[in-house]
Write an enzyme that holds these catalytic residues in place. Structure first.
Site, PDB file in Angstrom:
ATOM      1  CB  ILE A  25      -3.105 -10.843   1.531  1.00  0.00           C
ATOM      2  CG1 ILE A  25      -4.416 -11.658   1.527  1.00  0.00           C
ATOM      3  CG2 ILE A  25      -1.929 -11.731   1.136  1.00  0.00           C
ATOM      4  CD1 ILE A  25      -4.824 -12.163   0.158  1.00  0.00           C
ATOM      5  CG  ASP A  74       1.766   4.083  -8.426  1.00  0.00           C
ATOM      6  OD1 ASP A  74       1.661   2.855  -8.656  1.00  0.00           O
ATOM      7  OD2 ASP A  74       1.090   4.944  -9.032  1.00  0.00           O
ATOM      8  CG  ASN A 113       0.344  -8.719  -1.204  1.00  0.00           C
ATOM      9  OD1 ASN A 113      -0.253  -9.788  -1.319  1.00  0.00           O
ATOM     10  ND2 ASN A 113      -0.213  -7.660  -0.631  1.00  0.00           N
ATOM     11  CE  LYS A 158      14.205  -3.235 -15.706  1.00  0.00           C
ATOM     12  NZ  LYS A 158      13.722  -2.208 -16.664  1.00  0.00           N
ATOM     13  CE1 TYR A 205      -7.549  -8.678  -8.938  1.00  0.00           C
ATOM     14  CE2 TYR A 205      -8.757 -10.728  -9.247  1.00  0.00           C
ATOM     15  CZ  TYR A 205      -7.894  -9.950  -8.509  1.00  0.00           C
ATOM     16  OH  TYR A 205      -7.366 -10.430  -7.335  1.00  0.00           O
ATOM     17  CE  LYS A 242      -4.133 -10.029  -8.817  1.00  0.00           C
ATOM     18  NZ  LYS A 242      -2.968  -9.671  -7.978  1.00  0.00           N
ATOM     19  CB  THR A 244      -8.654  -9.147   3.013  1.00  0.00           C
ATOM     20  OG1 THR A 244      -9.025  -9.049   1.627  1.00  0.00           O
ATOM     21  CG2 THR A 244      -7.852 -10.418   3.250  1.00  0.00           C
TER      22      THR A 244
END
Length: 254
Positions: free
Chosen positions: A16, A63, A90, A124, A158, A162, A193
């Site tokens: 993506i 990172d 992303n 930020k 996860y 999210k 993907t």
């Protein structure tokens, strides 16, 4: 050819993120691309593709879970390209497929550090830069997920990471809105993907499940997400902020 502005896409080495970076270049943005060191060669190839489209590009190895790395990354993009108009946070990782009660603290931290802390840090430092430079119409975008709107029992960390992106997006939209900066997130369903095959044997099962659940009877491709991001990065999206937009083939309706 004049530039539409400067965009930074994290987690851009494949899938993506790569599709978003290429689409923004096609839209006329100069695009800086980020990923971790192990994906450096993929970024080199992507930078070359963007430059062949007539846009300037640079790679940023960082990172996103490390605050100083994100701060330095944004500063480097500004140094190389003269500013920052679009941040696409992303970068993300998938959690291990585990029963809720078998998720370790270490696994929890691993997923949350990249997916939620990383998004927070990108929001930020992009916000700080966009406010400082004073350009109208800044755009900040983050990656949520179908799993950020509906829980999945074997993906506790996860899902939490999210769901957190949705809250971060709303909070940032409230704070940055008076500066003309919109903040939104995209929430993909199953997308074809490399990430979809991160666990051996899962790819076919995931594709079959989400093909059946979608009224369109197919899963998405990376270009579908890139098209949504393309619109949200444009000036025409100026009245959309604080939203996490589902793009899942109708697997569920908000």
């Amino acid at each position: 050819m004049s530039s539409q502005g400067v965009a930074l896409v994290t987690g851009a080495a494949q899938g993506i993120g790569r599709a978003i970076a290429l689409r923004l270049a096609e839209d006329g943005f100069d695009v800086a691309v980020n990923d971790i060191a192990s994906n450096s060669e993929n970024l080199d190839t992507l930078v070359d593709e963007i430059q062949k489209k007539g846009r300037t590009s640079s790679k940023c190895i960082a990172d996103v879970s490390q605050e100083e790395a994100v701060k330095d990354m944004v500063e480097q993009v500004v140094k190389d390209h003269g500013g920052l108009d679009v941040m696409v946070a992303n970068a993300g990782i998938v959690g291990k497929n585990l029963s809720f009660v078998k998720v370790s603290g270490e696994e929890w931290d691993r997923v949350m550090n990249v997916n939620s802390k990383g998004t927070f840090l990108c929001y930020k430092y992009a916000g700080i830069q966009m406010i400082k430079q004073g350009r109208a119409g800044g755009r900040i975008l983050g990656a949520s997920s179908l799993a950020g709107k509906q829980g999945i029992g074997t993906q506790a960390a996860y899902c939490a990471s999210k769901f957190a992106v949705r809250g971060l997006t709303q909070a940032a939209a409230l704070e940055f809105g008076p500066h003309g900066i919109t903040v939104n997130a995209y929430a993909p369903g199953a997308i074809d993907t490399p990430m979809i095959a991160s666990e051996p044997g899962m790819r076919d099962a995931i594709i079959n499940e989400f093909t059946q659940r979608s009224p369109l009877k197919h899963i998405g491709v990376a270009g579908d997400i890139a098209s949504l991001v393309s619109f949200l990065a444009k000036k025409e999206s100026q009245f959309i902020t604080g939203q996490t937009i589902s793009i899942n083939g109708g697997v569920f309706f908000d």
